[in-house]
Design a protein around this motif. Structure first.
Motif: not given
Length: 397
Positions: A3, A5, A14, A48-49, A52, A55-56
């Motif tokens: 991704s 970042k 991700v 993907r959302q 993410e 992951a956060k």
């Protein structure tokens, strides 16, 4: 594929592996070992959302763990639904790949299976194995998901059953100790298909039959530059219609199978497709052999195809000479051309058999006698032909 970042210290990344999303966890959390949390999700914007957000969530717990030890769950159970699983890149329960086991398994099956079984069943499954995105047995769930997404449901279930059988054999052979596909097939549901009452039985009418035979004899739809004229197959096609035998039985016939007085034919072998090509095998599908009486329509055909032949000569050889007709090639390149040209609904050459059986019943032949002629059981004739193909009527008592 990562991704946007950057992979900063302590961040959860991700990325995509074989079009599936996974989370790459910081190495420092696991003493330098790289671990991933696979999500079982395709790489789509919506997924993907989800990835993410997960992951956060993990990153927040990593930061909070500095002040409040125990906030971050090192087992990762806290962060994964049932379909998430942990993958360690440095340690695996399996020392061999699925491909290696499968090759050994196939050699084992070859010793106890017929050539046709190896070609028509196991060869197909082997092609599926080669197409798999991974052969890592630890990724059995990923393999299953790929199979269900890329192979028709019924074939997919059969394939998973074979993978499980392969692993069971490997356990018995002391190659592995655990079957990762155990029980998977039972979770696969096959959609119910609508079938008509007659199944695949769709005979030609007498009118259609005669049109087809005539089109073959006259080369009606044969290209003028064709190397092999349609009329080459005319006797073969007419023979199928007038005997109801299986195509595999017809192409196996030799001169010795026809009596010298042309009163009967003996069917006692068939041609099957093996790993080495077409080959003749003894015996028939449901019996060792059967004798078929010759009538006046069939006799001229036999006289033509037997003329000048020795006992071991093939009655219906391929255009190439002393080899068997490739029925698949015949069906695609010749049979289909004739039916399309006539505007007749396409049906496989095997329907010549159903046509003979249906017409025999409609002309008053007893179902038990028809069964003897074509090598079926009386039960099959009663169930699929006598029960469904003849109009019912109420006699006047």
């Amino acid at each position: 594929m990562q991704s946007g970042k950057r992979n900063t210290k302590g961040s959860v990344i991700v990325n995509r592996f074989r079009n599936r999303l996974r989370l790459q966890l910081p190495r420092q959390l696991f003493n330098g070992k790289q671990k991933y949390l696979t999500l079982g999700l395709n790489d789509t914007p919506g997924n993907r959302q989800i990835a993410e957000a997960k992951a956060k969530e993990i990153e927040r717990d990593i930061q909070a763990n500095i002040l409040v030890p125990g906030t971050f769950d090192y087992t990762l159970n806290k962060y994964r639904p049932e379909f998430f699983r942990l993958v360690e890149t440095e340690k695996s329960e399996y020392s061999v790949s699925l491909h290696e086991i499968w090759e050994k398994f196939i050699e084992h099956k070859r010793k106890n299976s017929s050539p046709s079984t190896m070609r028509f069943q196991w060869r197909t499954f082997s092609s599926y194995v080669r197409r798999l995105p991974t052969h890592d047995l630890e990724k059995a769930v990923e393999i299953r998901d790929w199979v269900l997404s890329n192979i028709p449901p019924e074939s997919a279930k059969r394939f998973i059953v074979r993978l499980s059988a392969c692993c069971n054999w490997a356990i018995e052979s002391k190659i592995i100790t655990n079957n990762p596909f155990l029980g998977m097939s039972s979770e696969i549901t096959i959609p119910k298909l609508q079938k008509n009452d007659d199944g695949d039985i769709n005979p030609f009418s007498i009118y259609e039959r005669d049109l087809i035979i005539q089109a073959f004899r006259s080369n009606q739809f044969c290209h003028k530059h064709s190397r092999v004229k349609h009329s080459y197959y005319a006797d073969y096609v007419e023979f199928l219609f007038f005997t109801g035998c299986r195509p595999s039985e017809a192409i196996a016939l030799e001169r010795k199978h026809v009596s010298d007085d042309f009163r009967y034919i003996t069917f006692d072998c068939a041609v099957v497709l093996t790993d080495k090509g077409l080959a003749k095998k003894s015996g028939l599908k449901t019996q060792e052999k059967r004798r078929f009486p010759v009538n006046q329509k069939l006799k001229p055909i036999l006289e033509r195809v037997c003329e000048g032949k020795n006992n071991d000569d093939i009655l219906f050889p391929s255009p190439q000479g002393k080899t068997y007709i490739d029925t698949d090639n015949f069906r695609k390149r010749t049979w289909k051309v004739v039916l399309d040209g006539l505007g007749i609904e396409y049906r496989k050459p095997y329907q010549t058999r159903h046509t003979f059986i249906t017409l025999a019943l409609e002309n008053g032949l007893d179902a038990k006698d028809v069964a003897r002629l074509v090598g079926n059981s009386p039960e099959i004739i009663y169930k699929y032909y006598a029960g469904n193909k003849r109009d019912l009527f109420v006699p006047e008592f």
